[in-house]
Design a protein around this motif. Structure first.
Motif, PDB file in Angstrom:
ATOM      1  N   ARG A 152       0.762  -1.173  -0.031  1.00 30.18           N
ATOM      2  CA  ARG A 152      -0.031   0.018  -0.078  1.00 30.18           C
ATOM      3  C   ARG A 152       0.646   1.233   0.068  1.00 30.18           C
ATOM      4  O   ARG A 152       0.669   2.548   0.680  1.00 30.18           O
ATOM      5  CB  ARG A 152      -0.896   0.178   1.143  1.00 30.18           C
ATOM      6  N   GLU A 164     -11.080   3.733   0.100  1.00 27.09           N
ATOM      7  CA  GLU A 164     -11.126   3.655   1.239  1.00 27.09           C
ATOM      8  C   GLU A 164     -10.887   2.326   1.808  1.00 27.09           C
ATOM      9  O   GLU A 164     -10.743   2.112   2.817  1.00 27.09           O
ATOM     10  CB  GLU A 164     -12.582   4.310   1.782  1.00 27.09           C
ATOM     11  N   GLU A 165     -11.351   1.214   0.957  1.00 26.76           N
ATOM     12  CA  GLU A 165     -11.024  -0.025   1.128  1.00 26.76           C
ATOM     13  C   GLU A 165      -9.646  -0.344   1.000  1.00 26.76           C
ATOM     14  O   GLU A 165      -9.375  -1.695   1.365  1.00 26.76           O
ATOM     15  CB  GLU A 165     -11.948  -1.196   0.266  1.00 26.76           C
ATOM     16  N   GLY A 166      -8.713   0.359   0.596  1.00 24.60           N
ATOM     17  CA  GLY A 166      -7.385  -0.058   0.449  1.00 24.60           C
ATOM     18  C   GLY A 166      -7.264  -0.681  -0.911  1.00 24.60           C
ATOM     19  O   GLY A 166      -6.009  -1.157  -1.144  1.00 24.60           O
ATOM     20  N   LYS A 167      -8.054  -0.628  -1.999  1.00 19.69           N
ATOM     21  CA  LYS A 167      -7.624  -1.196  -3.178  1.00 19.69           C
ATOM     22  C   LYS A 167      -7.213  -0.022  -4.109  1.00 19.69           C
ATOM     23  O   LYS A 167      -7.742   1.054  -4.007  1.00 19.69           O
ATOM     24  CB  LYS A 167      -9.202  -1.822  -3.819  1.00 19.69           C
ATOM     25  N   TYR A 214      -5.438   4.903  -3.663  1.00 22.01           N
ATOM     26  CA  TYR A 214      -6.315   3.880  -3.326  1.00 22.01           C
ATOM     27  C   TYR A 214      -7.775   4.228  -2.772  1.00 22.01           C
ATOM     28  O   TYR A 214      -7.958   5.400  -2.684  1.00 22.01           O
ATOM     29  CB  TYR A 214      -5.479   3.373  -1.977  1.00 22.01           C
TER      30      TYR A 214
END
Length: 1016
Positions: free
Chosen positions: A524, A554-557, A552
């Motif tokens: 990340r 908010e879910e980190g994707k 990214y």
């Protein structure tokens, strides 16, 4: 075995004589004859002919085209033979009409002057009009005789066979006057110390051009001689030769010099007079204009200052205001009467800036001028105005004190605009960063923000080279930037797959880029950087430096990747070029010394790890400097490229893995890694020698060039495990190959290292020996075999080292030669020998001749002849009693230089002997042309004289040949009475050796010199 060698030498000797005769046969013979006694044009000494005419003929007739047969006779006979065609050429000959009917003439080479000479104090009135009333003498058959008869109409006169006879006849009162060439007459007057008895009564009666005279049977020689004279004159060689012989005696030389000096002085005087006249005229006009223009100028300056759109101030060094113009009043709100007499800083400068301004006044006082200085001032209303100042200090005898003139421009509006621009620039910089970081936010804006988006796109298009924008949600890719059109973007977009972006990258970089992105996403990370190659639409690979930002959710994707790319292709190419220059030779494109060192270090590490051996070969081209000197550096460079190509092609076809590099100007190195047998390396070295011996045609030289090489070999790890050790050892092997006569290869052996260490020690001690004068001279007598009396002594150098005693010359002379110390040592030897000889003369030993050995390096030094001349003058040595001994090889190297030096010293009376004759490989043609007085037969031929018929034949042949060339012969190393008897039988002139005496110090040799006769 020894007899076989002797037979072989005899065969080589007679083959050389046959070769010389055939060589002569292939060259056009020219019979060149001169007056037997006509110095400085020609004169005879010890059976050899010297002088200006001989040197000039040797320069004109090239030895590779003509066989010059030099002889001499009386002038009457020389000219008679020329007319009859028995000889081909002579020089100098005066060009007179009577002779044009009988011989051909070349272009004139110089002017000769005819003058009338009488004894000093000759009281009678003699002139050309009454010359027939006096006894007049001339040189028989000379052009002066023709002038006397045809030009002056004198038919009754006296003739003399030589100029010297004519001069003595005049000095002894046998004739009243003599008509002579002034150059020749002045020479004999100086030589015979007759200047105080004979004087030049009437000078330059006639001037006659002189030239080469050519037999009418050889007309083709005239054109050749003229072409050679033009070449010699254009290169200055003829002038140098002429000045060397005639600068002391030639009226033409002095008149030419005097004319040059007088012309230069007259020209300088005219320039000075002209400059003075112009200066006086200008100064007069300036003075007139100054007085008339002074008042007008003052009014004009006042008007200019009052109406200028700038502040004009006059201040003293304390900063007090003296003058305040109208514009200053308008700008500041102050009237002139309010500020004059007050300090500038107290009225106009803010308190926190006053100290700074005071320092500026000090700077103006020191520097006299201070321009383009900005500072703010406070007006009467309290406003701040920015002023750009130019300040000048005025000093004049008409002023009571120095004054500062200051002019100021109001730049307040400019400063405000500048401040606004700076603020705007900061905003733009900040905006640029925000635009890149917030690209996603801008894309989500409504149509109301479309205009701002276009502005952003404009900035991106023009700021970055190329931007990739990958949207994972839309599965799209966009390109921006100045270089976007270089790539086939449509082909990538059509695939509708963000992974297609990777197809741009070079296959060697693609996986690395993908892995970096993958690792960054897993961790990340928001930013990463990399360098890679991408292909443009033309198929060319371009380097980019990529700065990547990953956005990214908010879910980190990952939602979006923005890559800002800078084109680094030019930078990479430059780095590649710099790297190439750092590691490769630009002429031959071979690896250079730096890459060679790094590569050899790698091979050495591998050899230790893999337990394999290798070899380093160091190659030095023999006498490469001669190619550059003869044909120029461009030809030398072409030769290097050609020979490197041949060696590279050879190495490519061998079974060895090789690394070939250029490690110096004409030095090359080869590394063979992983060899099985050392014998294979020796075979390879033999092949390399043959490559260097082969001819290479060079277009720029329009001829084939060939040379040879010296090679050193060292094996690793046997001879060393580091670069320093290996290269030192291979260099020692190369030096050994050079010492063996070059064109050879040598393999490093441990004794070479010991020999080198000993050489370094000797070299260090030699320097100390010179400083402390640790050298002594020993002397060995040379015996005249006709009466068995001492004729001369040979000075032999001995080095007495306090700790070790006498050091053998065989040990230190080669080191002195290589290091250059031999030049200083040689000068010390000559001075010590001259000093000893002078002391012997004071003791009554005045018959003695002295022989001194010269090294080739000492002999060819720039000021050698000057050094010898000064020492002869300092110790009042008779030069006819001095002989210098030099080896055959030393004499013929740089033949033209040797000829010049030997000719100069021979004119002084010094003789030259060829030492160790028969051991060298020099051409007898060269030895015949050099002014040599004799030869010394090497002791290797004398040692077996009793038992070897071949040695006796060789000695007889050398003596016979030498006597045919009017050379004396000295036999070295005579140790038995039988050898002495044989030498007497075969007609040897002199001998030296232990049979008569070993070399002795000065005090001991004196006893033999006093006795003089040697009994054996």
């Amino acid at each position: 075995m020894r007899n076989n060698k002797s037979i072989l030498f005899v065969l080589i000797f007679w083959i050389m004589l046959f070769f010389i005769s055939t060589t002569y046969a292939s060259h056009t013979p020219v019979k060149f004859e001169v007056d037997i006694n006509y110095p400085p044009f020609s004169y005879t000494s010890d059976g050899r002919i010297y002088g200006f005419a001989i040197d000039l003929a040797n320069l004109v007739f090239e030895p590779n085209k003509f066989k010059l047969e030099i002889s001499s006779d009386t002038w009457n006979q020389v000219y008679k033979k020329l007319v009859e065609g028995k000889i081909d050429v002579t020089v100098p000959v005066a060009i007179v009409e009577e002779r044009r009917k009988e011989v051909f003439f070349s272009k004139p080479i110089f002017t000769r002057h005819v003058g009338l000479y009488t004894t000093k104090g000759f009281s009678k009135n003699i002139s050309l009009n009454n010359l027939e009333n006096f006894r007049v003498g001339v040189f028989k058959s000379d052009y002066t005789e023709t002038l006397l008869k045809e030009k002056l109409g004198i038919n009754k006169y006296y003739t003399y066979p030589t100029i010297e006879d004519l001069i003595y006849a005049l000095a002894d009162g046998k004739i009243d006057a003599a008509l002579m060439s002034q150059e020749i007459a002045n020479y004999f007057l100086v030589k015979n110390v007759l200047n105080d008895r004979i004087e030049l009564k009437i000078k330059n009666i006639f001037t006659v051009k002189s030239a080469f005279a050519v037999s009418k049977k050889r007309p083709e020689l005239v054109l050749y001689i003229n072409q050679r004279l033009n070449l010699l004159m254009s290169k200055g060689i003829f002038d140098e030769l002429y000045i060397n012989y005639f600068s002391t005696y030639s009226p033409e030389y002095y008149e030419r010099k005097n004319k040059q000096i007088a012309f230069s002085a007259l020209y300088l005087l005219l320039v000075i007079l002209f400059a003075a006249s112009v200066t006086i005229f200008v100064m007069t006009r300036i003075n007139k204009r100054l007085e008339h223009g002074k008042q007008a100028y003052e009014k004009y300056a006042q008007l200019l200052a009052e109406n200028a759109n700038a502040i004009v101030l006059t201040l003293n060094l304390n900063g007090e205001i003296i003058y305040f113009n109208r514009f200053a009043e308008e700008l500041t709100g102050y009237k002139s009467e309010e500020v004059v007499g007050k300090k500038w800083v107290d009225i106009f400068i803010p308190s926190h800036r006053r100290e700074y301004i005071e320092n500026l006044f000090k700077q103006i006082a020191e520097k006299k001028i201070l321009n383009n200085h900005e500072n703010e001032i406070i007006t009467k209303d309290g406003d701040t105005r920015w002023i750009l100042w130019n300040n000048t200090l005025i000093e004049s005898p008409y002023l009571n004190q120095p004054l500062i003139i200051s002019t100021g421009l109001d730049i307040t509006q400019i400063k405000k605009t500048q401040q606004l621009l700076e603020e705007s620039y900061e905003e733009i910089e900040q905006t640029n960063k925000e635009l890149i970081n917030t690209l996603e936010i801008l894309n989500k804006q409504s149509n109301m923000l479309q205009e701002e988006k276009e502005k952003y796109r404009f900035l991106v298009e023009n700021v970055s080279d190329c931007i990739f924008e990958i949207d994972f949600q839309k599965k799209s890719i966009e390109f921006y930037g100045r270089l976007k059109d270089l790539f086939n973007i449509d082909a990538i977009k059509s695939k509708n797959d963000f992974a297609a972006w990777l197809e741009f990258f070079h296959e060697d970089d693609r996986n690395a880029v993908f892995k970096k992105l993958q690792d960054a996403i897993l961790l990340r990370e928001e930013n990463l950087e990399f360098e890679a190659r991408i292909k443009d639409r033309n198929g060319n690979w371009r380097w980019i430096s990529s700065h990547v930002q990953i956005l990214y959710s908010e879910e980190g994707k990952p939602e979006k990747i923005i890559a800002v790319n800078i084109d680094w292709t030019a930078k990479k190419e430059y780095e590649k070029k710099i790297e190439y220059i750092a590691y490769y030779d630009t002429l031959t494109n071979l690896p250079n010394r730096k890459l060679f060192e790094e590569t050899l270090d790698e091979f050495l590490k591998k050899s230790e790890e893999e337990k394999i051996q290798g070899a380093v070969i160091l190659i030095d081209i023999d006498n490469f400097k001669d190619i550059n000197d003869l044909y120029g550096h461009e030809v030398g460079d072409e030769y290097l490229k050609a020979i490197c190509k041949k060696v590279s092609e050879y190495l490519e076809n061998t079974v060895f893995g090789s690394f070939f590099a250029r490690v110096g100007g004409d030095e090359f190195a080869i590394v063979l890694h992983g060899i099985l047998k050392k014998e294979d390396v020796t075979d390879l070295c033999a092949d390399l020698l043959r490559i260097f011996e082969s001819e290479i045609y060079i277009e720029k030289a329009e001829r084939a060039i060939f040379t040879s090489a010296s090679i050193g070999v060292s094996f690793y790890p046997d001879d060393g495990k580091s670069f320093k050790e290996i290269f030192r050892n291979v260099d020692l092997a190369l030096s050994c190959a050079k010492e063996n006569g070059k064109n050879d290869f040598q393999i490093f052996m441990p004794y070479m290292l010991m020999k080198n260490l000993k050489k370094i020690e000797i070299e260090k001690n030699l320097k100390k020996a010179i400083e402390e004068d640790q050298f002594q001279l020993y002397y060995q007598p040379v015996i005249s075999l006709s009466d068995m009396e001492i004729h001369s002594v040979e000075a032999l150098l001995r080095w007495v080292l306090p700790e070790k005693g006498i050091i053998s010359p065989l040990e230190f002379i080669p080191v002195a030669e290589e290091s250059g110390f031999i030049v200083k040592i040689g000068e010390m030897v000559i001075e010590k020998a001259f000093l000893d000889m002078k002391e012997w003369e004071k003791k009554g030993i005045d018959y003695l001749h002295l022989a001194i050995n010269l090294s080739a390096r000492q002999f060819k030094t720039k000021f050698f002849e000057n050094m010898v001349q000064k020492l002869i003058e300092r110790y009042s040595i008779d030069p006819t009693k001095i002989s210098f001994e030099i080896t055959e090889t030393g004499a013929v190297e740089n033949f033209d230089v040797s000829l010049r030096i030997l000719s100069f010293l021979c004119q002084m009376g010094i003789k030259f002997l060829i030492d160790d004759f028969g051991t060298g490989y020099s051409s007898l043609i060269y030895l015949k042309r050099l002014p040599i007085g004799g030869v010394k037969i090497d002791r290797s031929f004398i040692t077996e004289l009793e038992n070897s018929k071949e040695n006796r034949a060789i000695v007889e042949g050398i003596i016979l040949m030498a006597h045919k060339l009017d050379l004396k012969v000295v036999a070295e190393g005579v140790e038995t009475k039988k050898e002495l008897e044989i030498l007497k039988e075969v007609g040897c002139d002199f001998a030296q050796g232990y049979l008569f005496s070993k070399p002795l110090p000065k005090t001991e040799i004196e006893k033999l010199l006093i006795a003089r006769k040697i009994i054996v």
